[in-house]
Each structure stands twice: as C-alpha cells, then as structure tokens.
Design an enzyme around this catalytic site. Structure first.
Site, PDB file in Angstrom:
ATOM      1  CB  THR A  72      88.549 -11.498   5.936  1.00 45.85           C
ATOM      2  OG1 THR A  72      89.499 -11.352   4.897  1.00 45.85           O
ATOM      3  CG2 THR A  72      87.550 -10.369   5.852  1.00 45.85           C
ATOM      4  CB  THR A 101      87.879 -17.406   2.816  1.00 46.09           C
ATOM      5  OG1 THR A 101      88.382 -16.227   2.178  1.00 46.09           O
ATOM      6  CG2 THR A 101      86.810 -17.042   3.815  1.00 46.09           C
ATOM      7  CG  ASP A 102      92.735 -16.256   0.195  1.00 48.97           C
ATOM      8  OD1 ASP A 102      91.529 -15.974   0.015  1.00 48.97           O
ATOM      9  OD2 ASP A 102      93.657 -15.461  -0.055  1.00 48.97           O
ATOM     10  CE  LYS A 148      87.945 -17.038  -1.401  1.00 46.17           C
ATOM     11  NZ  LYS A 148      88.852 -16.136  -0.715  1.00 46.17           N
TER      12      LYS A 148
HETATM   13  N1  GLU Z   1      93.785 -13.724   2.015  1.00 45.21           N
HETATM   14  C1  GLU Z   1      93.304 -13.621   3.337  1.00 45.21           C
HETATM   15  C2  GLU Z   1      93.115 -14.972   4.020  1.00 45.21           C
HETATM   16  O1  GLU Z   1      92.770 -15.962   3.425  1.00 45.21           O
HETATM   17  C3  GLU Z   1      92.074 -12.822   3.419  1.00 45.21           C
HETATM   18  C4  GLU Z   1      90.895 -13.506   2.797  1.00 45.21           C
HETATM   19  C5  GLU Z   1      89.910 -14.020   3.807  1.00 45.21           C
HETATM   20  O2  GLU Z   1      90.109 -14.101   4.998  1.00 45.21           O
HETATM   21  O3  GLU Z   1      88.864 -14.337   3.352  1.00 45.21           O
HETATM   22  O4  GLU Z   1      93.326 -15.035   5.192  1.00 45.21           O
END
Ligand code: GLU
Length: 424
Positions: free
Chosen positions: A92, A168-169, A247
């Site tokens: 993201t 973040t995942d 997370k």
């Molecule tokens: N699921 C995606 C990822 O981890 C988008 C979530 C994010 O970046 O926070 O890349």
C-alpha cells in the site's frame, strides 16, 4: 570508550555498562551506555538517577555529561545527514488506486513514488531503488534473500541507512528474515508500510515514510527495525525490533506492536528517543550471512487437527515450527508423527499461539512428553519469526542438531534470554 558505570533509575531499574561518547546532536541530559550484551541504550537522566562508577581511573575519551535536569529529552542520534536508500517492494505504501478496477495496485517506478512523496528528500538525499512491485502476500523467501543482497549493496554504495517500503501484511516476516540474513550492519535498516494508499487523503504513508527516513538517517541503530504509527497521535511513531513485531490489526494505522518487549524507541513530536537497549551500528562491511532453505513449514495446532495430515505435510520437509496452544502444547495424538519425523532428522520446534508469554515444556506432562520426543522449545519467539529462522538455520547446516542449536541461540533479539528453555 569511557568508564564502566551502573545507573539506577528512580524506579529501581539498573543499567550496567560503559559510557559511550555523546554525539553533538545528543540531548543535554542523555547518557549513552554500551551494555555488557553489546547493545547500546540511551538514558534520559534526571537528578533522581543514581550513577555509580564501577572501575576507577580517568578516561580521556569519556563523554562530558552536562548538568542533569528533570524531564526527558531525545536520545543521541548518529552522524548528521547522509544519503538514505529507499528500496521499494510494492504494498500500500507504494500503491495507488487503479480506477479501472477500483482496487489498489503497486506503483512501478521512481516517478510515481515521487509524485506521492514530493518532500521525501527534504532532510537530505534519498535514492529510490525499485526492487519488487508486489503486494506483500506475494512475497516468498527467495525475495527476502534478494532484498538482503540489495541492502548490502546499498551500504556498500555508501548509504547511511536503508528504508524498505513494504506491504504491511507480511512486513514482519521480511523484517525477521533480514534480521537473520544481514550481519555487521553499519546503519539502520528500516521497514515501513502504510495502511492506506498515498493517493487517499487519509493516507498514513507520507508520515510513516518520512519518520522512517529520519530514523534511517539520524540514529546509530545497527539492526533491522519496523517504523509505523504508534497510538492515535499523528506525530508519534514506534521503532520496533524486526524480530519482535506483529501486525495486530487489519486496518488501524497503529496496527504494529512489539510483542513480549517494549519498542526500541519512538519518534515523538519531532524527537527521536531510543529508550531500550539496541545493537549499535558496526564498522561493517555488512554482508549476507547464510541462505534460506525453503524446506520448512509453520503449522498452527487446533483441536481436531488430523495428525495424518501433518505427517503428510512434513514428509518432504527438513523442519517444522508448531504454533501450539498455551505453553506450547499439541494433542498427544500428534506424538506419533513427531517421533517418526525426529527419528528421520526433521527438526520439530515449538512456539506458542499466545501473543504474550513463552512456550515452556516443564509445567504440564504434555510439554515434558513433547520435549522427550525431541521437540525444540523456542521460548517467547513469535511463531512466524521462528518459521523464518528455521529456514535460515536449515540453510546453514545439514545436521539436525546444529539446526536446532542455531534455532535456540539468540541471533537478533528474537528470543529473550530469560525465556530460553534448557535442553532436556
Ligand atoms: N495486502 C497488501 C500488502 O500487504 C496491502 C496491505 C498493505 O500494504 O498494508 O502488501
């Protein structure tokens, strides 16, 4: 290096170590100590702190501590401005809304990043190095190795610190992998993400990224950390150790929390504070130590988990981390495949599903039986961190006992010493 001292906080917490010369940017009331563990800590001292000399004799290089006064201040920060490399991987923080599909897609190049983060290089040079353009659920262990090599190249090219923009995942997994793979870091490696993409008005990407760049540029951390918003305040960010972070929320911007430990520090209202012991930057050169063997797995135990299914899964593997219940338990129905796997040389390790506390085999007979069956208990190591470390330990040796030894031995702050379980 200066004198050996013991500093006692008003609350009774004791710090023993050697005084480290203050940097010119240090706050007036900050004392830096190199602890016996090799980690550094910055203490914001006040008149009610007690400082005792442990060794006599003057030291010409001893830092001059200025008149202590009440109230906290920022911890020392490292050498002033220098170039930071920003490695992008997707996620993201480096994504935008795709108006054809309504979904979010990773940005593809430097221009797109700069369009969203025009102030990026405000405090000094930032070089953008696109490495991957994936959402982080698409990232695999081979990508962790690639990233580790790119980080090492950045430092070899003279970067002061490295920031990695990441989804973040699975950001915690990558942080752990880099913590194990990279040795002798001459500066901070800061992973950062965002919960909302940078082309949305509510994005946290801009503030997270500028906090990460500041920490990469200004601190003398020699470890891999994660920097994300902390709490609800706009100006507060936590610095989490890369092996201790999870997370914890699917959408809140303060989703990341340190588990079983406090964050190393914070950036709060514009000031960087390093409040807990940390590994200081080394002289380098940094290098990638070892490789990952993907023949390992992470299995979450639940009531009703069929032992035969797990036996099938581990057939072609060299190691498995179990996320057990409570203190690190699985049903006795699983003892059969565990004993057979251990006899074949498969390393079976145990962690806990609980988010605080540790796996301890000595409390219940189940744990003792598992220990006797050859299960390696990993204390308070997070299951996902233990999985990543398993791949690294498998990559280091063909010998199961050596893999188990590496798994248990603390390498990057992933297991607290007091949580280590002795061998049976
Ligand atoms: N699921 C995606 C990822 O981890 C988008 C979530 C994010 O970046 O926070 O890349």
């Amino acid at each position: 290096m200066g004198r050996a001292v013991e500093i006692v906080e008003p609350g009774g917490r004791r710090w023993r170590g050697t005084l480290v010369p203050s940097h010119e940017m240090s706050g007036a009331r900050i004392v830096q100590l190199k602890l016996e563990s090799g980690y550094n800590v910055g203490l914001a001292i006040s008149p009610d702190f007690r400082v005792e000399l442990l060794l006599p004799g003057p030291d010409p290089e001893e830092p001059r501590t200025r008149e202590p006064a009440p109230g906290a201040s920022a911890t020392p920060v490292g050498p002033p401005k220098d170039s930071v490399d920003l490695l992008t991987t997707g996620g993201t923080i480096a994504s935008r809304v795709d108006y054809r599909t309504g979904g979010v897609r990773p940005v593809r190049d430097e221009r797109e990043i700069l369009a969203f983060y025009p102030d990026l290089a405000k405090g000094g040079k930032v070089r953008i190095v696109p490495v991957l353009d994936r959402l982080s659920e698409e990232i695999v262990p081979a990508d962790w190795e690639l990233l580790a090599h790119r980080v090492a190249e950045s430092f070899a090219d003279g970067a002061r610190g490295v920031v990695i923009a990441h989804g973040t995942d699975t950001l915690g997994y990558t942080a752990a992998a880099l913590s194990f793979l990279l040795a002798d870091l001459p500066g901070p490696v800061v992973l950062v993400g965002a919960q909302r993409s940078p082309d949305r008005p509510s994005s946290d990407g801009v503030s997270n990224l500028s906090a990460a760049v500041r920490i990469a540029r200004e601190t003398d951390l020699g470890e891999v950390v994660v920097v994300m918003h902390a709490g609800t305040s706009d100006g507060r960010f936590a610095i989490h150790r890369g092996t201790k972070v999870r997370k914890m929320h699917s959408s809140r911007r303060d989703a990341f929390r340190s588990r079983n430990t406090a964050p190393i520090g914070h950036l709060d209202a514009g000031e960087v504070r390093l409040e807990e012991p940390y590994r200081p930057s080394s002289k380098g050169p940094t290098h990638v130590e070892g490789r990952l063997d993907p023949r390992g797995a992470l299995v979450w135990f639940y009531p009703g988990l069929d032992p035969d299914r797990v036996a099938d899964l581990v057939r072609d593997l060299r190691g498995v981390v179990l996320a057990g219940t409570g203190l690190g338990h699985v049903s006795s129905a699983h003892l059969g495949w565990i004993r057979q796997a251990v006899a074949r040389g498969v390393v079976v390790a145990m962690t806990t599903q609980c988010l605080e506390g540790e796996a301890d085999p000595y409390v219940y007979s189940t744990g003792r039986e598992l220990l006797r069956s050859g299960v390696v208990y990993l204390g308070d190591m997070l299951p996902e961190v233990a999985y990543v470390k398993l791949l690294w330990a498998l990559g280091a040796s063909e010998e199961p006992s050596e893999v188990a030894r590496r798994l248990r031995e603390d390498r990057a702050g992933e297991v607290s010493a007091r949580h280590l379980v002795r061998e049976p």
